[in-house]
Every structure is written in C-alpha cells, then in structure tokens.
Design an enzyme around this catalytic site. Structure first.
Site, PDB file in Angstrom:
ATOM      1  N   THR A 191      32.557  20.976  74.867  1.00 36.46           N
ATOM      2  CA  THR A 191      33.586  20.089  74.214  1.00 36.46           C
ATOM      3  C   THR A 191      34.999  20.657  74.927  1.00 36.46           C
ATOM      4  O   THR A 191      34.956  21.955  74.934  1.00 36.46           O
ATOM      5  CB  THR A 191      33.618  20.220  72.780  1.00 36.46           C
ATOM      6  OG1 THR A 191      32.354  19.859  72.256  1.00 36.46           O
ATOM      7  CG2 THR A 191      34.735  19.511  72.212  1.00 36.46           C
ATOM      8  N   GLU A 194      32.856  22.063  64.545  1.00 32.35           N
ATOM      9  CA  GLU A 194      31.972  20.937  64.107  1.00 32.35           C
ATOM     10  C   GLU A 194      30.665  21.294  63.918  1.00 32.35           C
ATOM     11  O   GLU A 194      29.748  20.623  63.463  1.00 32.35           O
ATOM     12  CB  GLU A 194      32.296  19.660  64.914  1.00 32.35           C
ATOM     13  CG  GLU A 194      33.599  18.994  64.764  1.00 32.35           C
ATOM     14  CD  GLU A 194      33.816  18.256  66.046  1.00 32.35           C
ATOM     15  OE1 GLU A 194      34.488  19.041  66.850  1.00 32.35           O
ATOM     16  OE2 GLU A 194      33.377  17.110  66.274  1.00 32.35           O
ATOM     17  N   ASN A 195      30.236  22.183  64.871  1.00 34.80           N
ATOM     18  CA  ASN A 195      28.735  22.687  64.999  1.00 34.80           C
ATOM     19  C   ASN A 195      28.233  23.873  64.068  1.00 34.80           C
ATOM     20  O   ASN A 195      27.372  24.189  64.053  1.00 34.80           O
ATOM     21  CB  ASN A 195      28.446  22.945  66.231  1.00 34.80           C
ATOM     22  CG  ASN A 195      28.211  21.472  67.344  1.00 34.80           C
ATOM     23  OD1 ASN A 195      28.259  20.539  66.627  1.00 34.80           O
ATOM     24  ND2 ASN A 195      28.645  21.571  68.497  1.00 34.80           N
ATOM     25  N   LYS A 244      31.589  25.194  68.198  1.00 30.68           N
ATOM     26  CA  LYS A 244      32.829  24.619  67.703  1.00 30.68           C
ATOM     27  C   LYS A 244      32.815  24.646  66.156  1.00 30.68           C
ATOM     28  O   LYS A 244      31.551  24.384  65.808  1.00 30.68           O
ATOM     29  CB  LYS A 244      33.191  23.440  68.646  1.00 30.68           C
ATOM     30  CG  LYS A 244      32.154  22.473  68.322  1.00 30.68           C
ATOM     31  CD  LYS A 244      32.666  21.301  69.056  1.00 30.68           C
ATOM     32  CE  LYS A 244      31.478  20.371  69.267  1.00 30.68           C
ATOM     33  NZ  LYS A 244      31.862  18.767  69.472  1.00 30.68           N
ATOM     34  N   GLU A 290      30.570  20.520  57.284  1.00 33.57           N
ATOM     35  CA  GLU A 290      31.235  21.194  58.550  1.00 33.57           C
ATOM     36  C   GLU A 290      32.224  21.985  58.368  1.00 33.57           C
ATOM     37  O   GLU A 290      33.012  21.728  57.599  1.00 33.57           O
ATOM     38  CB  GLU A 290      31.689  20.290  59.668  1.00 33.57           C
ATOM     39  CG  GLU A 290      30.476  19.209  60.147  1.00 33.57           C
ATOM     40  CD  GLU A 290      31.006  18.001  60.888  1.00 33.57           C
ATOM     41  OE1 GLU A 290      32.059  18.058  61.200  1.00 33.57           O
ATOM     42  OE2 GLU A 290      30.068  17.282  61.510  1.00 33.57           O
ATOM     43  N   ASP A 293      23.366  21.694  66.278  1.00 39.61           N
ATOM     44  CA  ASP A 293      23.401  21.296  67.464  1.00 39.61           C
ATOM     45  C   ASP A 293      23.120  21.757  68.833  1.00 39.61           C
ATOM     46  O   ASP A 293      24.064  22.412  69.660  1.00 39.61           O
ATOM     47  CB  ASP A 293      24.936  20.595  67.640  1.00 39.61           C
ATOM     48  CG  ASP A 293      25.238  19.533  68.366  1.00 39.61           C
ATOM     49  OD1 ASP A 293      24.289  18.929  69.196  1.00 39.61           O
ATOM     50  OD2 ASP A 293      26.236  18.757  68.243  1.00 39.61           O
ATOM     51  N   ASP A 340      28.083  24.867  73.345  1.00 36.35           N
ATOM     52  CA  ASP A 340      29.008  24.290  72.787  1.00 36.35           C
ATOM     53  C   ASP A 340      29.296  24.382  71.258  1.00 36.35           C
ATOM     54  O   ASP A 340      29.252  23.806  70.072  1.00 36.35           O
ATOM     55  CB  ASP A 340      28.191  22.624  72.654  1.00 36.35           C
ATOM     56  CG  ASP A 340      29.286  21.605  72.245  1.00 36.35           C
ATOM     57  OD1 ASP A 340      30.511  22.083  72.293  1.00 36.35           O
ATOM     58  OD2 ASP A 340      29.056  20.489  71.729  1.00 36.35           O
TER      59      ASP A 340
END
Ligand code: ATP
Length: 321
Positions: free
Chosen positions: A212, A162-163, A160, A119, A176, A158
């Site tokens: 998020t 992390e995605n 971010k 990530e 995601d 979404d």
C-alpha cells in the site's frame, strides 16, 4: 482446476464394517458443519462472515472466496500464497489462525479466528490518536508478531492498520497474507528445518508493486526488492500513525507519496513524544541495512517496561486513550 485441496483432516471417525472390521477415517469439516451469521466485511474477491461450528459451538470468521471471480481476475496465485502462509503461521497469538479450508462448487472457504474488535484502523479513527501507553502496548504486540513471522520465513509486505485486527481481548491479530513473501525452507546442518535468509533469496526483481502506497518501503520503490527490513519500515509508519493520527508519508496520489518516501520527506507533529520520535527515526531509515533490527527495536527505550514473549499476550489491553 488450479485450486488444490490439501488435507485438513480434523478428527477421526470410527467405522465398523459389515464384517466387523474397524476403520478410522478422517472427518473433514465442510460448509454444513457451520451456521453462518452476519457479514463482517467484504474484500475485492471475498466476503467474511461470522460463523459457529455446530458441533463445538465455537465461533469463527469464515472467508468465502468466489472461485470464478478469482480465476477470472488471475488471483489464484495470491489465494494460494495466503493459504500456504497461514498454514506456516499457526502457533502465535498475534496471527489470525487458519483452522480449516474446504470448498464447494462455487466457493473456497477459509475458517479463521474471529476478530470482533475489527480493524486497528477503525479504532484509531474513532480515537483520532493513541496515547503513548496504548501505542507502546499495540506496538509491542505488532513487533512480537513480526518477529514470529520472520522466524517462520514470512515477510508480510503489507503491514498497515487495516491489516491488524483486534480479537475479543482487544489484542492484535495480523491478517491479509495474500501478498506475503515466503522464504524457501531448507534444512540446516543439524537437519532441522529453517528458512533461507532473505538477502540471498532469488526474488524476481521485476516483481510488480505489492503493498500500500503509504507504507511501502523505499527499497521496494528503488530496487523493486522487499526484505525483512521492509516490514520494519511499515512498523515505523504504524508507530508514527498511532501517535500522530495519520501516516508519515501521505500525498494527493500514490506517485507523490512515493516521491516523499524516497526523499524521506516527513515531519513530526508538535507534541510527538521524544522517545517515540527517536524510535521512528531509527526505523524510517532509507538504507534497509541500517534500519533498526527487531532485537534493537525491542530494546529501545520506548518499549521500557514491556515483558516480551508469551506474557505480552496474557496482559489486559490498556483502555484506549
Ligand atoms: P482486499 O481483498 O480487497 O484486499 P480485504 O483483504 O480487506 O480486501 P478480506 O480479507 O476478505 O478482504 O476482508 C474483508 C473484511 O472482513 C475486512 O474489512 C476485514 O476487516 C474483515 N475481516 C477479515 N477477516 C476477519 C476476521 N478474521 N474477523 C473479523 N473480521 C474480519
């Protein structure tokens, strides 16, 4: 059985019958066609494993979803959205590609591009912040991918760090899509398929919160409605985070984070580059209609020197600094 398997034929097999007739049958990949390796990560109702296609030797990431758990937790809808979205986004280097899907009694399997770099969030944490050059490069790849997703009628909702995964070249791959919004397909005057503009879409406004807290757009909080510009809000949060090392809106809990977002209550740390500050200020605009469009963002001075389009994906990623 709520899960419907749609064709994922990946080749043809020649079959000669006893009477000499020749038939070509589609060959479908299944669990037995892969060697499974290490676990790459766990989600709330999935496990992602490295895997190798026995026939070609090609490496993939396979997301394994537990059917019983998905049904019990009422996540069937989201799994289908993820699959339908990925099937719409198969020809851009910035999106994790879905190659095959199959299932057995217990599990659903998504065969995806392997992203060995993990990530972007993990990389950012190790570096603590990115310099301007890295932010420009990764920002450009993210923006180019948002443009592609929107052109295919997909709002991610979404985005971010992390995605945002990193492939073997340390290039971005967006993942995601379980909370994505698919704009309905339609035929235009020339009979070609395009997608309805999101403003006219009849999205159910009582839609529950998706996304998020730190990256959620003000319009989702105030009108319960996300649009293409909502992804641009998240993009502004990400550019800020890459340079500052933390997202612009962060508080002790989600409620207080939301209060900050709707009040546009954030500050730039000392040393934040002026040209990047100008870009972020034009993205973090409360009114989605007045937020910077993709086209204007691409032409913003922060991205000077970026060659947009396929060239961007042939470039060597800058060394992280
Ligand atoms: P949740 O479902 O709870 O939101 P998630 O979306 O992270 O979690 P998964 O999509 O199952 O769940 O991913 C689990 C982990 O596997 C993540 O941490 C992610 O970094 C990793 N992962 C997912 N896809 C890939 C991939 N294509 N290549 C490498 N790692 C991956």
């Amino acid at each position: 059985e709520e899960w419907q398997e749609r064709g994922a034929a990946v080749g043809v097999k020649k079959e000669i019958g006893a009477d000499g007739t020749v038939a070509y049958k589609p060959v479908k990949k299944g669990v037995r066609d892969f060697n499974f390796g290490q676990t790459l990560g766990e989600g709330s109702y999935s496990t992602v494993l490295a895997a190798t296609d026995r026939a070609s030797g090609r490496q993939y990431a396979i997301k394994v979803l537990d059917k019983r758990h998905i049904i019990k937790e009422k996540k069937v809808k989201y799994v289908n959205i993820e699959k339908d979205t990925l099937n719409r986004l198969t020809d851009h280097p910035g999106v994790v590609r879905l190659y095959y899907t199959f299932q057995d009694e217990r599990s659903l399997y998504f065969v995806l591009d392997l992203c060995p770099g993990g990530e972007l969030l993990g990389v950012l944490k190790r570096m603590s912040t990115f310099d301007e050059e890295c932010t420009r490069f990764y920002g450009a790849q993210i923006l180019d991918t948002i443009e592609y997703m929107h052109s295919r009628g997909v709002i991610h909702r979404d985005l971010k760090p992390e995605n945002l995964l990193l492939d073997e070249n340390m290039h971005i791959k967006v993942t995601d899509f379980g909370t994505a919004k698919l704009l309905p397909e339609r035929r235009n005057a020339e009979g070609r398929v395009d997608f309805e503009p999101d403003s006219t879409s009849t999205e159910n406004r009582a839609n529950s919160f998706v996304g998020t807290a730190e990256y959620v757009s003000p319009e989702l909080l105030t009108d319960k409605n996300a649009c293409k510009a909502s992804d641009m809000w998240a993009f502004g949060c990400i550019i800020y985070q890459l340079l500052a090392g933390r997202p612009p809106f962060k508080a002790v809990n989600d409620y207080q984070t939301f209060q900050k977002i709707v009040a546009l209550d954030y500050e730039f740390p000392r040393g934040f580059p002026d040209v990047a500050r100008d870009l972020v200020e034009r993205l973090l605009v409360l009114d989605p209609q007045r937020r910077l469009s993709i086209e204007h963002a691409k032409n913003h001075p922060f991205f000077t020197g970026i060659r947009w389009g396929r060239d961007l994906w042939k470039q060597i990623a800058p060394r992280l600094k």
